[in-house]
Design an enzyme around this catalytic site. Sequence first.
Site, PDB file in Angstrom:
ATOM      1  N   GLY A  69       2.503  -1.028   4.501  1.00  0.00           N
ATOM      2  CA  GLY A  69       2.630   0.087   3.940  1.00  0.00           C
ATOM      3  C   GLY A  69       3.670   0.546   3.747  1.00  0.00           C
ATOM      4  O   GLY A  69       4.805   0.525   2.619  1.00  0.00           O
ATOM      5  N   GLY A  70       4.305   1.151   4.866  1.00  0.00           N
ATOM      6  CA  GLY A  70       6.206   2.040   4.610  1.00  0.00           C
ATOM      7  C   GLY A  70       7.237   0.987   4.099  1.00  0.00           C
ATOM      8  O   GLY A  70       7.618   1.377   3.315  1.00  0.00           O
ATOM      9  N   GLU A  89      -7.088   5.104   8.071  1.00  0.00           N
ATOM     10  CA  GLU A  89      -6.273   6.108   7.257  1.00  0.00           C
ATOM     11  C   GLU A  89      -8.129   7.182   7.215  1.00  0.00           C
ATOM     12  O   GLU A  89      -8.312   8.018   7.380  1.00  0.00           O
ATOM     13  CB  GLU A  89      -5.587   6.352   6.776  1.00  0.00           C
ATOM     14  CG  GLU A  89      -4.849   6.325   7.601  1.00  0.00           C
ATOM     15  CD  GLU A  89      -2.617   5.632   6.746  1.00  0.00           C
ATOM     16  OE1 GLU A  89      -3.608   5.842   5.258  1.00  0.00           O
ATOM     17  OE2 GLU A  89      -1.805   5.373   7.656  1.00  0.00           O
ATOM     18  N   GLY A 107       2.432   2.081  10.542  1.00  0.00           N
ATOM     19  CA  GLY A 107       3.158   2.811  10.717  1.00  0.00           C
ATOM     20  C   GLY A 107       4.436   3.837  11.809  1.00  0.00           C
ATOM     21  O   GLY A 107       4.994   4.773  12.040  1.00  0.00           O
ATOM     22  N   GLU A 155      -5.560  -5.130  10.781  1.00  0.00           N
ATOM     23  CA  GLU A 155      -5.091  -3.716  10.604  1.00  0.00           C
ATOM     24  C   GLU A 155      -5.035  -3.662  12.079  1.00  0.00           C
ATOM     25  O   GLU A 155      -5.841  -1.954  11.943  1.00  0.00           O
ATOM     26  CB  GLU A 155      -4.706  -2.640   9.343  1.00  0.00           C
ATOM     27  CG  GLU A 155      -4.211  -3.013   8.708  1.00  0.00           C
ATOM     28  CD  GLU A 155      -3.703  -1.871   7.433  1.00  0.00           C
ATOM     29  OE1 GLU A 155      -2.312  -3.270   6.685  1.00  0.00           O
ATOM     30  OE2 GLU A 155      -4.346  -1.048   7.181  1.00  0.00           O
ATOM     31  N   SER A 211       3.235  -2.348  10.288  1.00  0.00           N
ATOM     32  CA  SER A 211       5.152  -2.177  10.316  1.00  0.00           C
ATOM     33  C   SER A 211       5.531  -3.225   9.843  1.00  0.00           C
ATOM     34  O   SER A 211       6.245  -4.252  10.979  1.00  0.00           O
ATOM     35  CB  SER A 211       4.622  -1.794  11.747  1.00  0.00           C
ATOM     36  OG  SER A 211       4.962  -0.511  12.529  1.00  0.00           O
ATOM     37  N   LYS A 265       0.021   4.103   0.122  1.00  0.00           N
ATOM     38  CA  LYS A 265      -0.801   5.684   0.011  1.00  0.00           C
ATOM     39  C   LYS A 265      -0.322   6.639  -0.668  1.00  0.00           C
ATOM     40  O   LYS A 265      -0.408   6.106  -1.271  1.00  0.00           O
ATOM     41  CB  LYS A 265       0.088   5.258   1.715  1.00  0.00           C
ATOM     42  CG  LYS A 265      -0.200   4.585   2.898  1.00  0.00           C
ATOM     43  CD  LYS A 265       0.253   4.358   4.131  1.00  0.00           C
ATOM     44  CE  LYS A 265      -0.217   3.244   4.961  1.00  0.00           C
ATOM     45  NZ  LYS A 265      -0.356   3.329   6.059  1.00  0.00           N
ATOM     46  N   ASN A 285       0.549  -1.423  -0.031  1.00  0.00           N
ATOM     47  CA  ASN A 285      -0.507  -0.476   0.172  1.00  0.00           C
ATOM     48  C   ASN A 285       0.413   1.229   0.244  1.00  0.00           C
ATOM     49  O   ASN A 285       1.597   1.553   1.603  1.00  0.00           O
ATOM     50  CB  ASN A 285      -1.109   0.056   1.067  1.00  0.00           C
ATOM     51  CG  ASN A 285      -1.692   0.902   1.519  1.00  0.00           C
ATOM     52  OD1 ASN A 285      -1.851   2.099   0.679  1.00  0.00           O
ATOM     53  ND2 ASN A 285      -1.932   1.292   2.251  1.00  0.00           N
ATOM     54  N   HIS A 294      -9.935   1.760   4.771  1.00  0.00           N
ATOM     55  CA  HIS A 294      -8.686   2.083   5.257  1.00  0.00           C
ATOM     56  C   HIS A 294      -8.541   2.669   6.569  1.00  0.00           C
ATOM     57  O   HIS A 294      -9.416   3.620   6.384  1.00  0.00           O
ATOM     58  CB  HIS A 294      -6.943   2.121   4.253  1.00  0.00           C
ATOM     59  CG  HIS A 294      -5.882   2.137   5.045  1.00  0.00           C
ATOM     60  ND1 HIS A 294      -5.147   2.401   6.326  1.00  0.00           N
ATOM     61  CD2 HIS A 294      -4.959   1.327   5.189  1.00  0.00           C
ATOM     62  CE1 HIS A 294      -4.544   2.571   6.203  1.00  0.00           C
ATOM     63  NE2 HIS A 294      -4.216   1.651   5.755  1.00  0.00           N
TER      64      HIS A 294
HETATM   65  P1  PGA Z   1       2.941   0.205   7.569  1.00  0.00           P
HETATM   66  O1  PGA Z   1       1.416   0.112   6.963  1.00  0.00           O
HETATM   67  O2  PGA Z   1       2.828  -1.385   7.295  1.00  0.00           O
HETATM   68  O3  PGA Z   1       3.265   2.017   7.499  1.00  0.00           O
HETATM   69  O4  PGA Z   1       2.784   0.005   8.623  1.00  0.00           O
HETATM   70  C1  PGA Z   1       0.056  -0.958   6.715  1.00  0.00           C
HETATM   71  C2  PGA Z   1      -0.944  -0.602   6.469  1.00  0.00           C
HETATM   72  O5  PGA Z   1      -1.309   0.722   6.551  1.00  0.00           O
HETATM   73  O6  PGA Z   1      -1.664  -0.706   5.139  1.00  0.00           O
END
Ligand code: PGA
Length: 255
Positions: free
Chosen positions: A235-236, A99, A175, A169, A214, A13, A11, A97
């Site tokens: 994500g990251g 967010e 993150g 999640e 993470s 983002k 992802n 998601h």
């Molecule tokens: P992250 O994000 O791996 O940076 O923690 C995961 C996500 O929000 O899908």
Amino acid sequence: MSKRHPIIAGNWKMHKTLREAQDYAIKLLERLGDVTQIDVVICAPFTLLSTLKDELEESIIHIGAQNMFYVDNGAYTGEISPSMLVDVACTYVIIGHSERREHLKETDEEVAKKVKVALKGGITPILCVGETLEQREEGRAFAVVRSQVEKALVDLPSEELKRVVIAYEPIWAIGTGKVASSQDAQDMCAMIRSTLAGIAGVVAEEINILYGGSVKSSNIAELMAQPDVDGALVGGASLDPVEFAQLVENAVAAL
Ligand code: PGA
């Protein structure tokens, strides 16, 4: 032997330019162009999807979006429809998601409509659910996640339900570098599967449940070893093609 084919979805983002997306796709294909044991998905911003289509459509790497509207066309300024996503070769879409639930105030009802419309349009929804730290500390994590799952999948016939992917999640792990323990991830994914069994019976065994929060190349193997964790939403660690390719390779090695 699991009936499920694992999925690792990146992802991105709100990151990357056209040039960066193109370079990334080329690098990823060099490393993962032959990986068949896991479905690899890149969920990118809308502006990058057409470039990813050019680079990846003929490959085994899947393209996904990060959101979608629940109507197929019409006067909805600023929105993107399922058929527009199909047009740019998207086969997955992230729905709900945390967010978006937080910043865009997306509700369970909107999430449910989007899941339904994605399935109708032939796109696999990756439905995101997860609790806040406060909810976990108050002992409400299971109840919150169960309710999100039930509200999002209400009224879906089991034939459709089995095409849904769920991403658990925990919001406190996104993150933050704080990954849930693999046992916590397993416990919640098992609870989600039993909730799905309550809705759809045996079909629950065919539904992919991912963990997100993470996830990195260094912790993916432990997560993949859990019986109800069928992959990850990343994500990251998906932003760098070398790290993401390593993560997928480590996941394959852990199968
Ligand atoms: P992250 O994000 O791996 O940076 O923690 C995961 C996500 O929000 O899908």
